[in-house]
Design a protein around this motif. Structure first.
Motif, PDB file in Angstrom:
ATOM      1  N   GLY A  86      45.727 -18.033 -93.438  1.00  0.00           N
ATOM      2  CA  GLY A  86      45.198 -17.488 -94.683  1.00  0.00           C
ATOM      3  C   GLY A  86      43.729 -17.123 -94.554  1.00  0.00           C
ATOM      4  O   GLY A  86      43.284 -16.080 -95.055  1.00  0.00           O
ATOM      5  N   ALA A  87      42.952 -17.972 -93.874  1.00  0.00           N
ATOM      6  CA  ALA A  87      41.537 -17.685 -93.655  1.00  0.00           C
ATOM      7  C   ALA A  87      41.371 -16.436 -92.796  1.00  0.00           C
ATOM      8  O   ALA A  87      40.506 -15.594 -93.064  1.00  0.00           O
ATOM      9  CB  ALA A  87      40.865 -18.878 -92.988  1.00  0.00           C
ATOM     10  N   ALA A  88      42.220 -16.301 -91.768  1.00  0.00           N
ATOM     11  CA  ALA A  88      42.154 -15.112 -90.911  1.00  0.00           C
ATOM     12  C   ALA A  88      42.494 -13.856 -91.695  1.00  0.00           C
ATOM     13  O   ALA A  88      41.885 -12.799 -91.491  1.00  0.00           O
ATOM     14  CB  ALA A  88      43.099 -15.279 -89.724  1.00  0.00           C
ATOM     15  N   ALA A  89      43.438 -13.964 -92.617  1.00  0.00           N
ATOM     16  CA  ALA A  89      43.819 -12.820 -93.433  1.00  0.00           C
ATOM     17  C   ALA A  89      42.682 -12.376 -94.353  1.00  0.00           C
ATOM     18  O   ALA A  89      42.587 -11.198 -94.724  1.00  0.00           O
ATOM     19  CB  ALA A  89      45.063 -13.162 -94.263  1.00  0.00           C
ATOM     20  N   ARG A  90      41.781 -13.308 -94.712  1.00  0.00           N
ATOM     21  CA  ARG A  90      40.631 -12.976 -95.553  1.00  0.00           C
ATOM     22  C   ARG A  90      39.443 -12.448 -94.754  1.00  0.00           C
ATOM     23  O   ARG A  90      38.358 -12.224 -95.284  1.00  0.00           O
ATOM     24  CB  ARG A  90      40.194 -14.215 -96.326  1.00  0.00           C
ATOM     25  CG  ARG A  90      41.215 -14.710 -97.350  1.00  0.00           C
ATOM     26  CD  ARG A  90      40.626 -15.783 -98.247  1.00  0.00           C
ATOM     27  NE  ARG A  90      40.265 -16.999 -97.526  1.00  0.00           N
ATOM     28  CZ  ARG A  90      41.093 -18.016 -97.307  1.00  0.00           C
ATOM     29  NH1 ARG A  90      42.360 -17.953 -97.754  1.00  0.00           N
ATOM     30  NH2 ARG A  90      40.694 -19.070 -96.649  1.00  0.00           N
ATOM     31  N   GLY A  91      39.647 -12.268 -93.459  1.00  0.00           N
ATOM     32  CA  GLY A  91      38.598 -11.724 -92.614  1.00  0.00           C
ATOM     33  C   GLY A  91      37.740 -12.774 -91.935  1.00  0.00           C
ATOM     34  O   GLY A  91      36.760 -12.443 -91.268  1.00  0.00           O
ATOM     35  N   GLU A  92      38.089 -14.051 -92.113  1.00  0.00           N
ATOM     36  CA  GLU A  92      37.316 -15.122 -91.476  1.00  0.00           C
ATOM     37  C   GLU A  92      37.831 -15.363 -90.063  1.00  0.00           C
ATOM     38  O   GLU A  92      38.912 -14.887 -89.694  1.00  0.00           O
ATOM     39  CB  GLU A  92      37.441 -16.407 -92.308  1.00  0.00           C
ATOM     40  CG  GLU A  92      36.962 -16.249 -93.745  1.00  0.00           C
ATOM     41  CD  GLU A  92      37.289 -17.450 -94.605  1.00  0.00           C
ATOM     42  OE1 GLU A  92      37.628 -18.506 -94.021  1.00  0.00           O
ATOM     43  OE2 GLU A  92      37.227 -17.345 -95.843  1.00  0.00           O
ATOM     44  N   ASP A  93      37.048 -16.102 -89.295  1.00  0.00           N
ATOM     45  CA  ASP A  93      37.460 -16.465 -87.941  1.00  0.00           C
ATOM     46  C   ASP A  93      37.401 -17.982 -87.802  1.00  0.00           C
ATOM     47  O   ASP A  93      36.346 -18.552 -87.510  1.00  0.00           O
ATOM     48  CB  ASP A  93      36.561 -15.817 -86.893  1.00  0.00           C
ATOM     49  CG  ASP A  93      37.125 -15.971 -85.480  1.00  0.00           C
ATOM     50  OD1 ASP A  93      37.964 -16.873 -85.269  1.00  0.00           O
ATOM     51  OD2 ASP A  93      36.722 -15.197 -84.591  1.00  0.00           O
ATOM     52  N   PRO A  94      38.520 -18.683 -88.048  1.00  0.00           N
ATOM     53  CA  PRO A  94      38.531 -20.150 -88.014  1.00  0.00           C
ATOM     54  C   PRO A  94      38.052 -20.739 -86.692  1.00  0.00           C
ATOM     55  O   PRO A  94      37.448 -21.809 -86.674  1.00  0.00           O
ATOM     56  CB  PRO A  94      39.997 -20.497 -88.285  1.00  0.00           C
ATOM     57  CG  PRO A  94      40.522 -19.316 -89.058  1.00  0.00           C
ATOM     58  CD  PRO A  94      39.823 -18.132 -88.454  1.00  0.00           C
TER      59      PRO A  94
END
Length: 425
Positions: A86-94
């Motif tokens: 979900g974080a990756a889908a928001r443009g973040e890089d976990p």
């Protein structure tokens, strides 16, 4: 690393995955990007595969380990994988976030920088020593290994609670930690305005008040005179073995003139211990009877000397730069005396003063002044208090002005009632 056909990751399927000569991954058939990595050693861990940035084929493919099997169940691992995806889908890089967190400083590392870069250059050595003691004895053993931004208010409250038997120190440790986090946020060691030490309730501190009575002052004076002349006897501490202790008739100790002078100056001036031990002859204005201290707890300070203090200073043999001779007196490497613990213990024991600290001599100086009706503003100036509230702790001893006020008011009321004697119902 090889892949095998996707299958739903359950406890049964995970337990059934057997190690081979090479590492391989079993991908989950229900959640794309969630998988189980099996090592040749038999170790199993869960991972997530995603594309960083805005996603798409052009984005870099990243892998992020989310935990070992056994520590996490398949369902727990799947929930964590959903959070990462979900974080990756928001443009973040976990993965970058995890790397940044791993590189983030610990509380111990922040404390070290705080002490050396901030306190050492901007605070007095005594303040630095107190902060360092709070870190070493209380804060770091409990929180030192945690990342600075990982500490929660609950962690600080727990530390505060563990120190409840020493409320003043508990409050001080909490204040030290809060000061560190305020500085750390400005230096970007932790996120802006992040401070888990705020809003942690303080314990009520019982202000310790111990004033020597006239009778106790008399015993103390006799004990100092005896210690500097014939000497006082001492007893081995009960906690230490006395096998090789001297015989009772040989347990007599004397104190030198400088030590006796230090004790008397503490009594006659109300000065703080370091102000006397670090006092240099150049600070003594003989003509005006003043001690002109360039620095003290409250900054630059002038101490007005009474006749008794002047007599003490006149009797001290000057053998170095410091009035109270310290280590290497009279040499280039001369240092001020560090403390008076041992001689005070001897003298206080001889005088029968149980539980009296050296700092209580300062309180006793103030109490004598307050009891003589000199007024709190005058006492505050003599003690060098920067705030009137500090001197107010002696207000209950200043009874004479209150009694005069009560007499005057009652006399006016009696006069108004038409009588000249005590008012009667």
């Amino acid at each position: 690393m090889t892949d095998i056909s996707p299958t739903k990751l359950t406890k049964r399927s995970v337990d059934a995955a057997q190690p081979t000569a090479n590492r391989y991954v079993v991908w989950d058939s229900e959640l794309k990007g969630f998988g189980l990595r099996v090592e040749p050693s038999g170790s199993k861990s869960y991972l997530v595969r995603y594309r960083a940035g805005q996603g798409g084929r052009a984005a870099a493919k990243r892998f992020l380990s989310i935990g070992r099997h056994g520590t996490l169940t398949p369902d727990e691992a799947r929930r964590k994988a959903k959070e990462v995806l979900g974080a990756a889908a928001r443009g973040e890089d976990p993965a970058d976030d995890r790397a940044r967190f791993r590189a983030a400083p610990t509380v111990a590392e922040i404390a070290k920088a705080f002490l050396t870069e901030h306190l050492k250059t901007k605070r007095k050595p005594s303040t630095l020593a107190n902060y360092r003691r709070a870190f070493d004895l209380h804060i770091l053993p409990s929180l030192g290994r945690k990342k600075g931004e990982e500490v929660t208010r609950a962690d600080v409250a727990r530390l505060h609670h563990e120190m409840q038997s020493r409320p003043a120190m508990a409050n001080y440790a909490s204040a030290v930690l809060s000061s560190m986090y305020t500085w750390a946020a400005k230096r970007h060691f932790v996120p802006e305005e992040f401070n888990p030490a705020t809003k942690v309730g303080k314990y009520r501190e019982k202000q310790r008040e111990r004033f020597l009575t006239a009778e106790e002052l008399g015993r103390l004076g006799q004990a100092i005179r005896k210690a500097e002349t014939e000497g006082v006897t001492w007893e081995p501490r009960a906690t230490k073995k006395a096998k090789h202790a001297p015989r009772p008739e040989n347990r007599r100790v004397t104190i030198n003139a400088h030590t006796a002078a230090a004790l008397r100056l503490l009594l006659f001036t109300g000065a703080r211990l370091r102000e006397i031990l670090h006092l240099r002859w150049e600070h003594f204005d003989v003509g005006r009877g003043l001690l002109l201290l360039p620095d003290s707890k409250t900054g630059k300070k002038t101490i007005v000397l009474g006749a008794a203090a002047l007599q003490v200073l006149a009797s001290v043999p000057p053998i170095g730069a410091f009035v109270i001779a310290g280590e290497g007196a009279g040499t280039a490497g001369e240092k001020p005396r560090s403390d008076l613990k041992r001689p005070w213990e001897l003298v206080a024991t001889e005088a029968g003063l149980v539980g009296v600290r050296l700092h209580d001599l300062r309180h006793s100086f103030a109490s004598v002044g307050a009891g003589s009706g000199l007024g709190l503003p005058i006492i505050g100036k003599l003690l060098g208090h920067s705030q009137a509230a500090t001197t107010h702790r002696y207000a209950h001893l200043d009874s004479d002005p209150l009694r005069r006020a009560a007499d005057e008011i009652s006399e006016r009321i009696v006069h108004a009632m038409g009588g000249s004697g005590p008012a009667t119902p």
